[in-house]
Scaffold this motif. Structure first.
Motif, PDB file in Angstrom:
ATOM      1  N   THR A 710       0.841  -1.193   0.000  1.00 31.13           N
ATOM      2  CA  THR A 710       0.000   0.000   0.000  1.00 31.13           C
ATOM      3  C   THR A 710       0.886   1.256   0.000  1.00 31.13           C
ATOM      4  O   THR A 710       2.098   1.209   0.214  1.00 31.13           O
ATOM      5  CB  THR A 710      -0.909   0.028   1.222  1.00 31.13           C
ATOM      6  N   TRP A 711       0.218   2.422  -0.189  1.00 30.20           N
ATOM      7  CA  TRP A 711       0.928   3.703  -0.204  1.00 30.20           C
ATOM      8  C   TRP A 711       1.542   3.994   1.156  1.00 30.20           C
ATOM      9  O   TRP A 711       2.668   4.435   1.262  1.00 30.20           O
ATOM     10  CB  TRP A 711      -0.087   4.799  -0.622  1.00 30.20           C
ATOM     11  N   GLU A 712       0.785   3.733   2.255  1.00 27.00           N
ATOM     12  CA  GLU A 712       1.285   3.968   3.598  1.00 27.00           C
ATOM     13  C   GLU A 712       2.497   3.098   3.873  1.00 27.00           C
ATOM     14  O   GLU A 712       3.472   3.543   4.500  1.00 27.00           O
ATOM     15  CB  GLU A 712       0.188   3.671   4.631  1.00 27.00           C
ATOM     16  N   TRP A 762       4.827   3.794  -6.594  1.00 27.83           N
ATOM     17  CA  TRP A 762       4.185   4.831  -5.782  1.00 27.83           C
ATOM     18  C   TRP A 762       5.025   6.126  -5.776  1.00 27.83           C
ATOM     19  O   TRP A 762       6.238   6.088  -5.857  1.00 27.83           O
ATOM     20  CB  TRP A 762       4.031   4.392  -4.335  1.00 27.83           C
ATOM     21  N   SER A 764       5.016  10.071  -3.496  1.00 27.90           N
ATOM     22  CA  SER A 764       4.520  10.639  -2.220  1.00 27.90           C
ATOM     23  C   SER A 764       3.426  11.678  -2.455  1.00 27.90           C
ATOM     24  O   SER A 764       2.871  12.242  -1.492  1.00 27.90           O
ATOM     25  CB  SER A 764       5.691  11.284  -1.464  1.00 27.90           C
ATOM     26  N   THR A 766      -0.080  13.133  -3.181  1.00 26.17           N
ATOM     27  CA  THR A 766      -1.483  12.772  -3.059  1.00 26.17           C
ATOM     28  C   THR A 766      -2.264  13.410  -4.185  1.00 26.17           C
ATOM     29  O   THR A 766      -1.935  14.511  -4.656  1.00 26.17           O
ATOM     30  CB  THR A 766      -2.044  13.255  -1.719  1.00 26.17           C
ATOM     31  N   ALA A 774      -3.423   8.394  -4.294  1.00 20.86           N
ATOM     32  CA  ALA A 774      -2.075   8.923  -4.466  1.00 20.86           C
ATOM     33  C   ALA A 774      -1.668   8.718  -5.901  1.00 20.86           C
ATOM     34  O   ALA A 774      -2.207   7.869  -6.627  1.00 20.86           O
ATOM     35  CB  ALA A 774      -1.108   8.236  -3.514  1.00 20.86           C
ATOM     36  N   ALA A 776       0.803   7.678  -9.009  1.00 24.31           N
ATOM     37  CA  ALA A 776       1.776   6.617  -9.310  1.00 24.31           C
ATOM     38  C   ALA A 776       2.224   6.779 -10.751  1.00 24.31           C
ATOM     39  O   ALA A 776       1.506   7.318 -11.593  1.00 24.31           O
ATOM     40  CB  ALA A 776       1.189   5.240  -9.101  1.00 24.31           C
ATOM     41  N   ARG A 789      -3.654   7.903 -10.793  1.00 26.96           N
ATOM     42  CA  ARG A 789      -3.989   7.918  -9.376  1.00 26.96           C
ATOM     43  C   ARG A 789      -4.529   6.544  -9.006  1.00 26.96           C
ATOM     44  O   ARG A 789      -5.221   5.889  -9.764  1.00 26.96           O
ATOM     45  CB  ARG A 789      -5.010   9.000  -9.035  1.00 26.96           C
ATOM     46  N   LYS A 792      -4.973   4.576  -2.092  1.00 23.50           N
ATOM     47  CA  LYS A 792      -3.805   4.384  -1.264  1.00 23.50           C
ATOM     48  C   LYS A 792      -3.775   3.000  -0.603  1.00 23.50           C
ATOM     49  O   LYS A 792      -2.737   2.594  -0.088  1.00 23.50           O
ATOM     50  CB  LYS A 792      -3.743   5.474  -0.191  1.00 23.50           C
ATOM     51  N   VAL A 800       7.969   0.209  -5.155  1.00 25.27           N
ATOM     52  CA  VAL A 800       8.578   1.389  -4.599  1.00 25.27           C
ATOM     53  C   VAL A 800      10.038   1.470  -5.039  1.00 25.27           C
ATOM     54  O   VAL A 800      10.709   0.454  -5.168  1.00 25.27           O
ATOM     55  CB  VAL A 800       8.474   1.393  -3.053  1.00 25.27           C
TER      56      VAL A 800
END
Length: 807
Positions: A710-712, A762, A764, A766, A774, A776, A789, A792, A800
């Motif tokens: 995931t983005w997080e 990904w 950073s 948003t 987010a 990409a 997009r 997230k 990554v």
């Protein structure tokens, strides 16, 4: 001939009675005084009624159908009293001394007189009844006159001695003997030698046998061969039965076979079938009668008891006669005339001169010859008496004749007459005798016509073999020539000497798969005439295809927000299908089926897709042998719709750099500022234009062991990342990540410096319009529209690539 046969047997019966009578009465003959004295005493006892006075002028004493004694003038010196009688057969003198070879005495007379010897020979005529002799039809095979013997008993020698027979009249049924003294006189015949030429029996033939060392007719049956086994159907108490041919001949003298002259192959089948149907029928044994201590077969062939009507019972003779006459054949066809009796041996020998043996040119014929005789026969010598066959061409051994005819001898009948000379002892006196036997050898015409070949075909094709079939109009051999050209080269079988088929089948093996072969057939008949068929061809089956197609050059094109074209190539013609879906489980196959394996360049257009969505896919191709190939997994992301947040960055037209930070429009316009990278040798790459340091590996795991998350998870990983001695790594923003794009490549990056680049990464940044999303960057599209997009929380396909520096 018929009457002579009858005479022989009657004469034989008489001597038996004579010996019995003489033995009982003690009567003898001879000139010595002692003998005359004894004779005179006996004569005084028996001269009673029936005495005839004969003077010097002679006279005749006779009894109708029995005897006639003719005394010529001068035979007597004085008047004499003479009595002639036919005594009982049990009164023969010294019966134990009757020669063993004497059988069935025909008639005996006793002449008693006051005079014991005559001045000149007197003539004695003895009559016989032909119906008595007819019970011994076996004599029809020989020259009866040579076998007739007259005996008298010599008291001086206390034994029997032979007398000469002056005449045999077979028309009026009598024999004449001349003697010079009165005595017992008996007429008989002796056991002769027979020569038999063995002709193999055929289905429906009547086969005969005799019992050795007994002068009796034998036994008859119907011969047939079934499944290569030989049998005889016979009538034996109490039923009609089937036995083996070997058992039929066992412990007996096999006399050979006979059939009707009108018999055909159809008649043979009918006779055998009828005989088989009678197995199990009752048999009447009363057909055998006892006579003088010997069993003799005497069954009238005209008797109703021999027909299947009535009580359905059979004798051996009745069985054979019924089977023949029920098929419309005349069994008695050998000039027996009205003879009411049927005897196996009589039938056999009566037809013997017409026996034929058929042989082909260059084929050796062997004729077995058998001698049947009693112990009183010796010194047998077999020769060829008469034949047109050159003596240098045939071979005669002790018991067989063999000959191999030549081509120029074809189409002819060759007669061979055999002569056997032998010595026959009668009353210890040797007599030389001769018998003849003939056979006709038919040599088939020379065959100069080759077989006709038809219906040639090749079948049962495999990868390594084929079966060739054809027919010929006559029995012939079977061979096939074959090869890859009309020169053939191989013949199978290499040789075949058995010309025994009209339906031919030859299987050839060890061929090559998927090859065209030429072939032709060859058939040769028994005369050596060969026929060759025309050229034919067949193609062996191909080796089974077990190899799947090879898939290559898989690509996406014509990508839109709702569709894409998937293309690929195969190394052989195959079907075209694509499996696709949001995961590697796919879920959809398009087209749902494809049975046309006819393409090597494949293209499948997918539609109805969701915009701005990552899809997994793989292609499937199946060849005509159902071998299936499936590609590895691929991905594509559909384009955004008109409302997508993915857009190009605006071009300001700036031509002057105002800061030291790379990224201004000016930085992308000068040739001096084109992309340039340095491999730091520690797993990092430095962009010489922007000064940013990038992680060289593009498939680095950041979600446990997974390189997607995931983005997080991406943010946290980069903030905590320590690599190559640096801890200030971060998740790049959209501008950072877009700076290393090379849209003309796929993947859209310099792969020399950036390794194992996946599809989407990904950033950073948003989404400016939707915060749960987010931005990409897509590196595998090779086209514009590479910034998208994504939610997230998406965790299945976005990777990554950490960066440090800049901001």
């Amino acid at each position: 001939m018929k009457y002579r046969k009858i005479i022989l047997i009657l004469i034989g019966i008489a001597l038996y009675g004579l010996t019995q009578y003489v033995d009982a009465k003690g009567i003898s003959f001879g000139v010595p005084s002692a003998v005359r004295k004894k004779t005179k005493q006996l004569k005084e006892k028996i001269i009673e009624s029936g005495i005839v006075i004969i003077g010097v002028d002679g006279g005749i004493i006779e009894e109708s159908n029995n005897y006639k004694v003719e005394i010529p003038a001068g035979a007597l010196s004085e008047e004499a009293r003479i009595k002639v009688e036919v005594p009982s057969l049990t009164n023969l003198p010294e019966f134990s001394k009757v020669p063993d070879n004497i059988r069935n005495i025909a008639k005996i007379i006793h002449i008693d007189s006051s005079v014991t010897e005559f001045n000149k020979p007197i003539k004695i005529t003895i009559y016989y009844d032909e119906t008595i002799l007819s019970d011994n039809g076996i004599l029809t095979a020989i020259e009866e006159e040579e076998l007739l013997v007259a005996y008298t008993f010599n008291e001086d020698l206390s034994d029997y001695e032979i007398l000469n027979i002056a005449r045999v009249d077979t028309t009026n049924n009598f024999v004449e003997i001349e003697v010079t003294h009165f005595s017992w006189i008996g007429i008989t015949w002796t056991k002769p030698l027979y020569m038999k030429i063995d002709i193999p029996p055929q289905n429906g033939d009547i086969v005969f046998r005799m019992t050795p060392n007994k002068w009796i007719p034998g036994h008859a049956g119907i011969y047939f061969c079934e499944d290569s086994n030989e049998y005889v159907i016979e009538a034996m108490p109490p039923k009609v039965r089937k036995i083996s041919f070997a058992d039929f001949k066992s412990n007996n003298i096999y006399m050979g076979s006979r059939n009707s002259k009108q018999i055909t192959s159809q008649s043979r089948d009918e006779i055998v079938q009828l005989a088989n149907n009678l197995i199990g029928e009752n048999y009447v044994s009363t057909g055998y009668i006892t006579k003088y201590g010997f069993y003799e077969l005497a069954i009238p062939i005209a008797s109703a008891s021999l027909s299947k009507g009535g009580n359905g019972e059979y004798t051996c003779v009745g069985l054979t006669e019924y089977c023949y006459e029920s098929t419309g054949l005349d069994l008695v066809d050998n000039n027996i005339g009205e003879n009411p009796y049927f005897f196996p041996v009589e039938q056999y020998y009566a037809t013997q001169p017409s026996n034929e043996v058929t042989v082909n040119v260059s084929e050796t014929v062997n004729i077995p010859i058998t001698f049947i005789h009693g112990s009183n026969v010796s010194s047998i010598n077999l020769t060829v008496k008469e034949t047109d066959i050159p003596a240098t061409e045939y071979t005669l051994s002790e018991n067989s004749f063999s000959w191999t005819p030549k081509a120029e001898q074809a189409g002819q009948d060759w007669n061979v007459t055999f002569e056997a000379t032998y010595t026959l002892e009668v009353a210890y006196i040797p007599f030389d005798r001769i018998i003849n036997q003939s056979v006709v050898i038919s040599v088939n015409n020379v065959d100069t016509t080759a077989p006709t070949i038809a219906n040639v075909s090749a079948g049962s094709l495999t990868t390594s073999g084929a079966t060739i079939n054809w027919n010929t109009n006559e029995s012939a051999t079977s061979q096939v020539q074959y090869g890859l050209t009309t020169s053939y080269g191989t013949t199978y079988p290499t040789s075949d000497s058995t010309a025994d088929k009209t339906s031919h089948s030859v299987s050839i093996t060890s061929l090559s798969a998927d090859k065209l072969y030429h072939y032709r057939v060859i058939s040769k008949d028994s005369s050596g005439n060969s026929a060759t068929g025309s050229d034919g061809t067949f193609t062996t089956s191909a080796v089974a295809d077990t190899t799947a197609p090879t898939i290559s050059n898989v690509a996406e094109s014509s990508l839109t927000s709702s569709g894409v074209a998937i293309t690929w190539t195969t190394d052989e013609s195959a079907t075209s299908q694509v499996e696709y879906g949001l995961t590697t489980s796919y879920g959809t196959t398009y087209p749902t089926s494809d049975s046309s394996a006819d393409k090597i360049s494949h293209s499948v257009a997918l539609s109805g897709l969701s915009a701005e969505t990552l899809y997994h896919y793989r292609v499937i191709s199946k060849d005509s042998s159902n071998n299936t190939a499936t590609s590895s997994d691929g991905t594509f992301i559909t384009n955004t719709t008109s409302t997508t947040t993915s857009r190009e960055l605006p071009d300001t037209g700036q031509t002057t750099s105002y800061t030291a930070t790379y990224g201004e429009d000016h930085d992308y316009q000068s040739p001096a500022t084109q992309m340039s990278y340095t491999d730091n040798g520690d797993g990092t790459v430095t962009d010489n234009l922007t000064g940013l340091m990038w992680l060289q590996e593009g498939n680095y795991p950041f979600n446990g062991s997974s390189s997607t998350g995931t983005w997080e998870q991406a943010l946290t990983f980069c903030e905590d990342f320590f690599y190559a001695g640096y801890s200030d790594w971060r998740l790049p923003n959209v501008k950072d990540l877009a700076s290393i794009l090379l849209l003309e490549l796929k993947p859209s990056i310099n792969a020399t410096y950036f390794l194992n680049t996946a599809g989407i990464y990904w950033t950073s940044t948003t989404s400016p319009t939707t915060t749960p999303y987010a931005m990409a960057v897509l590196f595998n599209s090779g086209s514009r529209g590479t910034v998208f997009r994504y939610s997230k929380t998406t965790n299945t396909f976005i990777c990554v690539r950490p960066v440090r520096g800049g901001q």
